[in-house]
Design an enzyme around this catalytic site. Structure first.
Site, mmCIF file in Angstrom:
data_model
loop_
_atom_site.group_PDB
_atom_site.id
_atom_site.type_symbol
_atom_site.label_atom_id
_atom_site.label_comp_id
_atom_site.label_asym_id
_atom_site.label_seq_id
_atom_site.Cartn_x
_atom_site.Cartn_y
_atom_site.Cartn_z
ATOM 1 N N HIS A 102 60.902 -116.925 -5.893
ATOM 2 C CA HIS A 102 61.973 -117.074 -6.878
ATOM 3 C C HIS A 102 61.440 -116.872 -8.307
ATOM 4 C CE1 HIS A 102 65.813 -118.870 -8.352
ATOM 5 N NE2 HIS A 102 65.040 -119.214 -9.367
ATOM 6 N N GLU A 103 60.401 -117.609 -8.650
ATOM 7 C CA GLU A 103 59.861 -117.501 -10.014
ATOM 8 C C GLU A 103 59.239 -116.128 -10.253
ATOM 9 O OE1 GLU A 103 60.906 -119.624 -11.963
ATOM 10 O OE2 GLU A 103 61.456 -121.196 -10.545
ATOM 11 N N GLU A 128 68.626 -114.762 -13.123
ATOM 12 C CA GLU A 128 68.753 -115.437 -11.834
ATOM 13 C C GLU A 128 69.036 -114.434 -10.719
ATOM 14 O OE1 GLU A 128 67.894 -118.437 -11.646
ATOM 15 O OE2 GLU A 128 68.608 -119.110 -9.682
#
Lengths: 489, 489
Positions: free
Chosen positions: A254-255, A284
Site C-alpha cells: 500500500h505505502e 489512494e
C-alpha cells in the site's frame, strides 16, 4: 527574470521547505525520542509559520496577478500556486501556527490515549483540533460550506454533496454483496507465527517488485504505516505483527503505491507544486490498486504463496487457492486499516458522516464515542469492544485531518476505474503477476497517471487515463466478480 | 509586549528553526537515502535562506537597538542575538544560501572521495567551499583578519594569534613527553574480534553512566561520529569496528559529553541563544574530559575491564593494568579521531596551520595534499600512506568548517583546567569511578559549566568554574603525571 520565473523560484523554495516538514513528520513517527514532543511542536509551529508566510507573501500575490505561463505545465503550476495562495491568505498566521502546534501535541496524546483506551485523555485535544479547524474552514469557505473548504484541500474540485451522492450509489450494491458473502462459509485465515525479520525482508522484496526505488527512499517501522516526502526522498513505513504477516506485507505494498507515485512524477517538475501527487484520492488509488486489484489478485497471491512458503516454511493454508481465500477473507472487523475490500468503504462512510456532522457543529466531540459505537453496530453488526477499536483507532482527527477520510473511498473508486482500463490495455498482465512481477501494471500507472504529477485536475487525470467517466461501476463490478468467484455465490 | 520580549519571541522561533536544521543534518548522516543528496541540498539551502533572513531581519535590528534586558540572563541573550545579527547582516543572503547548498553536495563528494582515496574528486568541492568561506570571512572581518572572523563563530573572544601563542606554549612539553613515551616500550593493544551488537549495548550503558538521557536523545551509527541538536532532542552517533571496540566505546563517551552539555543547560533557557553550549571549545572540553580524564583514567578503566570481560568473555589483556595501558596506548597514527592524548593536539596544530594558510591565500587547495603529507611526516615521523589517512580523513573542510579545528585543542586545554578543579572539589571521585560511576564528576560539570549555557563568555565560564586563569599548565601536568606513571618514565 520574468514574473513567471519569480513565481517559480518562490514556489521551489516553498516546496523545499514543505519537504522539510515532511522529514520532521517522518522523524516524529519513527525516530524522535519521546521526551522531545514538546520541543518538536515548537519546531513544527515555527516551520508552519515560515510556510504560511511564504504562501501568503504579498509579493507572491502581486506576481501571480501578472505572471504569464509559457506553456501548459506552467499554467498548471500557476493554477496550483494560486489556489494555495488564495487559501492561505484567508487563514491568519496565528491560526496556522496554533494548528501546527496543537496537532503535534495532540498526536502524542492520541497515541497514548489509544494505548490506554482512554477517551477522556484525548477529548481536550480533539476539542481543540476541531475548534481550530472549524475556524479555519469558516475563514476559507467565506460563507460557503465549511466541510467543502476542508475537503477541497485534499481532493480539489469535489464537494461533500458529490461525495455523499457517490457513496449513496456505492452503498446498496456493496452492502448486498457483503451480506451475501457473510452468508457463505468463511475461509480459514492464515495461522502461525511469522518471524519479524523475515517479514521485513519479504516486505522489502515486495516493495521492490512493485517499483519502489530504495535509492530514493527507505522502509522503517511505525505504529501506523504511512508514506512521507517526495521526489528523491519518498519514505515508507510498515508495522509487524507476528501472527499476521499480511498486515506488514500489504501495508508495505500500500505505502509503496503512494511512494512510487511520488517517485514516478516527471523529474522535470521536481520541487514544484506540479511535481507531486495531485490529490489524496488519486494517491489512494495508486496505493489501493497495488494492494488490492494487483496484490490481492489470484495470480499474484499464487506467487506470494510460494514466496511465503520459501521464506517461512509450510503454511497453514494447504494450497494456493486456500491462501488466496485467506488473503481475501471477509469479516466485519473493528479496524479500518485491517479491513477487507468489502468493509473498507463502509468504514469510510461512517467516518465521513461523523466528521461532516462535527464540522457542521451537529456532533460534539464528547458525543462522538456514542455516535461512533451506535453507527458501527448498525453497519457492521458488532458492538465496539474498546475505544482503541473504535473512535481512537485512527490518527487523522488528532492531527486535524477532517475532510480527508472520503479520499480513501474515492481512491478505491478511482482504482476500480484504472484497473478496468489497465487490464484491457495489458493482455499479458495475469501471466506476469503469476511470476510475482507486477511491472506491466506499474509501468502503465507510471505512464498514464504518475508521471503527470499535478498537471491535471484529479477527475480529468483519471478520465484521460481510462477514457471513461469516473463512477462507482467498475469498482463494484470488480468486487462482485472477485467475491462471487471466491465465495462460490 | 516590550521590545525585549519581541526580540526573545523572534529569537525563540529562529532557534526552533535552527534545531530543524540540526535534524536535517542528523538525518543526512544517519538515515537519508543516497539518491536524495541533491534534493537535500535544496532543502538545506532553503532553510539556510530562512534562517539568514530571520537573523538579518531589519525589524530585529531596530528592536535590538532599543531593547532593555530585565536581568543578567536577558543581557546575555541580547549579547548573543546582537552578535549573530551583526555577523549575519554582513553576509549577503545569496552567499549564505550558496554556502549551504555547496556544503551539502560537498559533504557527499567528500565521503565518496574518502572511500575511493580520490583527492581529485574532492578538490573542486574544496576549492568552492574555500572560496565561499573566504568571501564570507572577508565580509565579516571588514578589513580585520579573515581567519579571526571565522574562528570567532566557534570560539567567541579568541583570535588566531592567541591560539597560536597557546599552541606554541603547549607544543614543546607535549612533544618532549611524546618523544619520551615513544622511546619506552609500547604496551600491547587489545586484540580480538568484538561482536557489534554487544559493543553497541555496552556503548548505550556507558552513555547512561556518563549522564545521557535517552528520553531526550538517541544513539545511532554514522561514518564519522557526531552529536546533533539540543534541549529535549540531543542525539549522538558512534561507529563500530569489530577489531577495535575502543573506537565505538570512547566515541560514544565523547559524544555523550557533547550531548549531556546540551541536555544539561537550564531548561528555563530552552530554545533561546543562551539555552545551548556557549562555544565549540567549551563543548569539546565536556566531551574530552568525559572521554579522557574520566573515561581513560585508571579507576574507570579498572571497572571497564570487568565490564568488557563480562560482555565479551576473556580479553587479550591479562589484567586491569595491562588493559589500562592498552586503552592509553601511545602511537603515531594517521587518524585524528583515533589518536591518543599525546598526539591529538599535534593533529590539531597541523590542521590549524594549514587552514590558516588556506584562508590567508598562502596555500592553494591543489597544494594541500603535499603540504599535509610533508608536515605530517615532520610531526609524526611517518609518511601518509593514502589520502583517506591524510587530508581526506576529516569531514570539516568539506562542509566549510575552517576555524573550527583549534577549538578541539582549546577543549583539551579547558578540560585540563576543569579536571584539576573538579578533582580538588570531589574527594570521593576515584572510588566512584572504580565502581563505573562518573556521576560525582558529571554532576560537578553540570553545576559549574553546563547549566549556564551561553550566560558567560567561554573563558569567563571556565575561569569562574575553576577559580584560575585558563592556561596549558594543568593539561600538561595531567598528561605528564599520567604517562610518566603509565610508561614508567
Amino acid at each position: 527574470m520574468t514574473t513567471f520565473e519569480k513565481v517559480m523560484a518562490h514556489a521551489r523554495r516553498t516546496q523545499a521547505l514543505s519537504q522539510v516538514m515532511g522529514r520532521l513528520g517522518w522523524d516524529q513517527e519513527t525516530m524522535m525520542p519521546r521526551g522531545a514532543a514538546g520541543q518538536r511542536a515548537e519546531e513544527m509551529a515555527a516551520m508552519e509559520a515560515v510556510l504560511h508566510a511564504r504562501r501568503s507573501d504579498p509579493r507572491l500575490g502581486e506576481w501571480l496577478a501578472l505572471a504569464q505561463a509559457p506553456d501548459a505545465a506552467g499554467q498548471a503550476q500557476l493554477r496550483l500556486i494560486r489556489r494555495e495562495h488564495e487559501r492561505t491568505i484567508k487563514v491568519p498566521e496565528r491560526l496556522a501556527s496554533a494548528l501546527a502546534r496543537a496537532a503535534s501535541l495532540s498526536q502524542g496524546a492520541w497515541a497514548e490515549a489509544r494505548a490506554r483506551d482512554d477517551v477522556a485523555m484525548f477529548l481536550p485535544h480533539l476539542r481543540e483540533m476541531l475548534a481550530l479547524r472549524r475556524e479555519e474552514a469558516a475563514a476559507i469557505a467565506e460563507g460557503g460550506d465549511p466541510y467543502d473548504a476542508l475537503l477541497d484541500d485534499y481532493e480539489p474540485g469535489i464537494t461533500g454533496a458529490e461525495v455523499a451522492k457517490l457513496f449513496d450509489a456505492l452503498r446498496p450494491r456493496l452492502r448486498a454483496l457483503r451480506d451475501r458473502v457473510l452468508g457463505a462459509s468463511t475461509p480459514a485465515p492464515l495461522r502461525g507465527e511469522f518471524d519479524p525479520d523475515t517479514q521485513l525482508a519479504l516486505a522489502r522484496d515486495l516493495a521492490r517488485r512493485f517499483g519502489y526505488d530504495f535509492a530514493r527512499g527507505r522502509l522503517d517501522l511505525a505504529v501506523h504505516p504511512f508514506s512521507s516526502g517526495g521526489g528523491a526522498d519518498a519514505r515508507i513505513t510498515t508495522r509487524i505483527e507476528r501472527s499476521d504477516p499480511f498486515n506488514c506485507l500489504y501495508s508495505t505494498i500500500h505505502e509503496t503505491g503512494h511512494a512510487t507515485y511520488e517517485q514516478g512524477v516527471d523529474p522535470a517538475h521536481a520541487l514544484t507544486p506540479v511535481g507531486q501527487g495531485v490529490s489524496m484520492g488519486v494517491h489512494e488509488s495508486q496505493s489501493r490498486i497495488l494492494e488490492n486489484q494487483l496484490g490481492r489478485s489470484r495470480p499474484f497471491t499464487g506467487w506470494l504463496f510460494s514466496a511465503m512458503r520459501e521464506a517461512f516454511g509450510p503454511l497453514s493454508t494447504p494450497d494456493a487457492d486456500a491462501f488466496h481465500a485467506a488473503v481475501n477473507r471477509v469479516q466485519p472487523g473493528f479496524i479500518r486499516t485491517e479491513s477487507d475490500e468489502l468493509h473498507y468503504n463502509l468504514h469510510i462512510m461512517l467516518r465521513f458522516d461523523l466528521e461532516r456532522d462535527m464540522i457542521a457543529g451537529r456532533l460534539a466531540p464528547e458525543d462522538l464515542e456514542d455516535a461512533w459505537n451506535h453507527r458501527f453496530e448498525a453497519d457492521f453488526g458488532v458492538a465496539v469492544d474498546r475505544p482503541a477499536h473504535g473512535m481512537l483507532q485512527d490518527v487523522h482527527w488528532s492531527i486535524g485531518l477532517f475532510g480527508y477520510f472520503p479520499t480513501y473511498a474515492l481512491g478505491n473508486v478511482y482504482a476500480g476505474c484504472l484497473d478496468a482500463a489497465l487490464s484491457a490495455d495489458t493482455p499479458g498482465l495475469e501471466a506476469s503477476l503469476e511470476q510475482g512481477d507486477p511491472s506491466p501494471a506499474t509501468a502503465w500507472l507510471r505512464w498514464n497517471v504518475q508521471r503527470h504529477g499535478g498537471l491535471y485536475e484529479p477527475r480529468v487525470l483519471i478520465e484521460s487515463a481510462t477514457g471513461a467517466a469516473v463512477g462507482e461501476g467498475p469498482l463494484l463490478d470488480y468486487l462482485e466478480r472477485k467475491f462471487t468467484a471466491l465465495y462460490d455465490l
